[in-house]
Motif scaffolding. Structure first.
Motif, mmCIF file in Angstrom:
data_model
loop_
_atom_site.group_PDB
_atom_site.id
_atom_site.type_symbol
_atom_site.label_atom_id
_atom_site.label_comp_id
_atom_site.label_asym_id
_atom_site.label_seq_id
_atom_site.Cartn_x
_atom_site.Cartn_y
_atom_site.Cartn_z
ATOM 1 N N ASP A 46 0.825 -1.218 0.000
ATOM 2 C CA ASP A 46 0.000 0.000 0.000
ATOM 3 C C ASP A 46 0.852 1.259 0.000
ATOM 4 O O ASP A 46 0.483 2.273 -0.597
ATOM 5 C CB ASP A 46 -0.924 0.007 1.224
ATOM 6 N N GLU A 101 -6.927 9.259 -4.312
ATOM 7 C CA GLU A 101 -6.493 7.866 -4.404
ATOM 8 C C GLU A 101 -5.248 7.628 -3.546
ATOM 9 O O GLU A 101 -5.140 6.604 -2.856
ATOM 10 C CB GLU A 101 -6.196 7.505 -5.861
ATOM 11 N N ASP A 103 -4.422 9.138 -0.872
ATOM 12 C CA ASP A 103 -4.772 9.164 0.548
ATOM 13 C C ASP A 103 -5.389 7.849 1.014
ATOM 14 O O ASP A 103 -5.216 7.451 2.168
ATOM 15 C CB ASP A 103 -5.735 10.324 0.819
ATOM 16 N N LYS A 104 -6.103 7.180 0.109
ATOM 17 C CA LYS A 104 -6.719 5.897 0.477
ATOM 18 C C LYS A 104 -5.659 4.890 0.934
ATOM 19 O O LYS A 104 -5.890 4.115 1.867
ATOM 20 C CB LYS A 104 -7.488 5.326 -0.710
ATOM 21 N N ALA A 163 -14.321 14.426 0.713
ATOM 22 C CA ALA A 163 -13.438 13.268 0.897
ATOM 23 C C ALA A 163 -12.739 13.317 2.253
ATOM 24 O O ALA A 163 -12.578 14.378 2.857
ATOM 25 C CB ALA A 163 -12.400 13.215 -0.223
ATOM 26 N N SER A 164 -12.302 12.155 2.697
ATOM 27 C CA SER A 164 -11.657 12.066 4.013
ATOM 28 C C SER A 164 -10.333 12.818 4.061
ATOM 29 O O SER A 164 -9.864 13.182 5.137
ATOM 30 C CB SER A 164 -11.426 10.589 4.383
#
Length: 405
Positions: A46, A101, A103-104, A163-164
């Motif tokens: 990740d 993306e 940040d995910k 978004a978060s």
């Protein structure tokens, strides 16, 4: 054993994978994007994915900032250096989307179970400027009827601002412009035949704190949801959608009206009556339930009961002339039914007592027909003249009847 430990150690602290190295070496945004899309599954973990996506943010943001800096300099120094506005906007949207993306994966635990975002703060800061730019450009496009451009900017803005990545940013979290942006984006989406996305965006507008934004959004949301009801399934879905909206916004009478109209078209008059009772229990001053009940009763030829409901509609109600006309028609029909029921079968005449009653009933209708004449003398809304002429004739007011000819 020592050899095995050395191998394990080398694996644990291995450098970037070859796939990531290739992406990080890319000098061009298009090249980096193509490499990421083709080798995403080859990235080791990740954290590598976050690093790869951040590379795209770097490249896209560099283009955005270059053009935006030129724009700002032009304004400040009254210069006219060329600005690639389309390229700037595209780069801003790309930077924002890939920032989300990134940040995910950036917030996911590493191999040691630790959460140590490497790019979050930097992207929050620089992409906040992109959000503001997309909002400004999107609103400008919307106001000039450029639906495709407006949708691209404002849809990206709404996605980003919710978004978060920005959840801890007070300026984004409490942005008073999100509702109007959602409305403009929803309006553009509707024009572009993106119905489902339009509905999602307009629902955000409906939930806004500004009354005007809420009202504009609910009007367009209802219009959008009501389109393309070509099948029975479409109609049933629309009814259920309206029921859901009504549950959320029971005080909104436009929602109430759309819901009841849909139920009537579906021949579910019992549901309309039940809703009317429940609505009046919550909102006793509401007029719409009386209007719908009156219509239904009138269609069922329950004219006296319909008149009782029409009597509850105040003259201050918009389009009152229509309601006065419907009440007049009910009263006229009450008189006609009385005449038919009480006329002598052989002569067709009424007794003097019943004739007096008949004329009283017609005179009651006359009051409402004359109100319609006062409010709509040219019959632009309701055609009152024919029945008022009949009333005058049957009540012996021939001079008034002649005056209508």
């Amino acid at each position: 054993m020592m050899a095995m430990m050395l191998v394990a150690s080398a694996t644990a602290f291995a450098g970037d994978s070859d796939a990531l190295k290739a992406i990080l070496k890319a000098k061009d945004y298009a090249e980096a994007e193509a490499l990421l899309k083709s080798s995403l599954g080859q990235l080791a973990n990740d954290q590598e994915k976050a690093k790869a996506y951040n590379k795209l943010v770097d490249l896209a943001y560099a283009k955005y900032k270059k053009e935006d800096d030129t724009r700002i300099t032009n304004q400040a120094l009254m210069k006219n250096d060329p600005v690639d506005t389309d390229g700037m906007i595209k780069a801003g949207i790309d930077a924002l989307n890939y920032g989300l993306e990134c940040d995910k994966f950036d917030v996911l635990p590493n191999a040691k179970g630790q959460v140590k975002p490497a790019f979050q703060k930097k992207n929050q800061d620089r992409l906040y400027n992109v959000l503001k730019g997309l909002y400004d450009n999107g609103c400008n496009f919307a106001e000039n009827g450029k639906n495709e451009e407006a949708f691209k900017c404002l849809d990206a803005y709404v996605n980003g601002s919710t978004a978060s990545l920005f959840k801890e940013n007070p300026a984004v979290k409490n942005d008073p412009n999100r509702g109007i942006a959602a409305y403009y984006a929803g309006r553009a989406a509707m024009q572009l035949e993106k119905k489902e996305r339009a509905i999602e965006l307009l629902k955000m507008g409906v939930a806004d704190t500004m009354k005007q934004v809420r009202e504009y959004s609910i009007d367009l949301l209802l219009f959008t949801m009501s389109k393309n009801r070509s099948t029975k399934a479409d109609s049933l879905k629309f009814i259920n959608d309206m029921k859901d909206l009504y549950a959320q916004y029971p005080e909104n009478e436009k929602v109430y009206s759309y819901m009841c109209d849909a139920l009537i078209l579906n021949n579910d008059e019992a549901a309309v009556e039940e809703i009317a009772k429940n609505h009046l229990a919550k909102f006793p001053n509401s007029v719409l339930p009386h209007i719908y009940s009156a219509f239904l009763l009138q269609n069922q030829k329950k004219y006296a009961e319909a008149v009782a409901e029409w009597n509850k509609v105040p003259e201050s109600q918009p389009n009152y002339v229509q309601f006065a006309y419907y009440r007049a028609v009910c009263k006229y029909n009450i008189a006609a039914e009385f005449n038919e029921k009480n006329s002598d079968e052989r002569t067709g005449r009424l007794t003097p007592e019943n004739d007096k009653k008949f004329k009283e009933l017609l005179t009651d209708a006359q009051v409402d027909f004359e109100k319609c004449q006062e409010l709509d003398p040219e019959q632009n809304t309701v055609k009152w003249k024919y029945l008022l002429h009949n009333v005058y004739t049957q009540t012996g007011q021939q001079a008034k009847a002649d005056a209508l000819d």
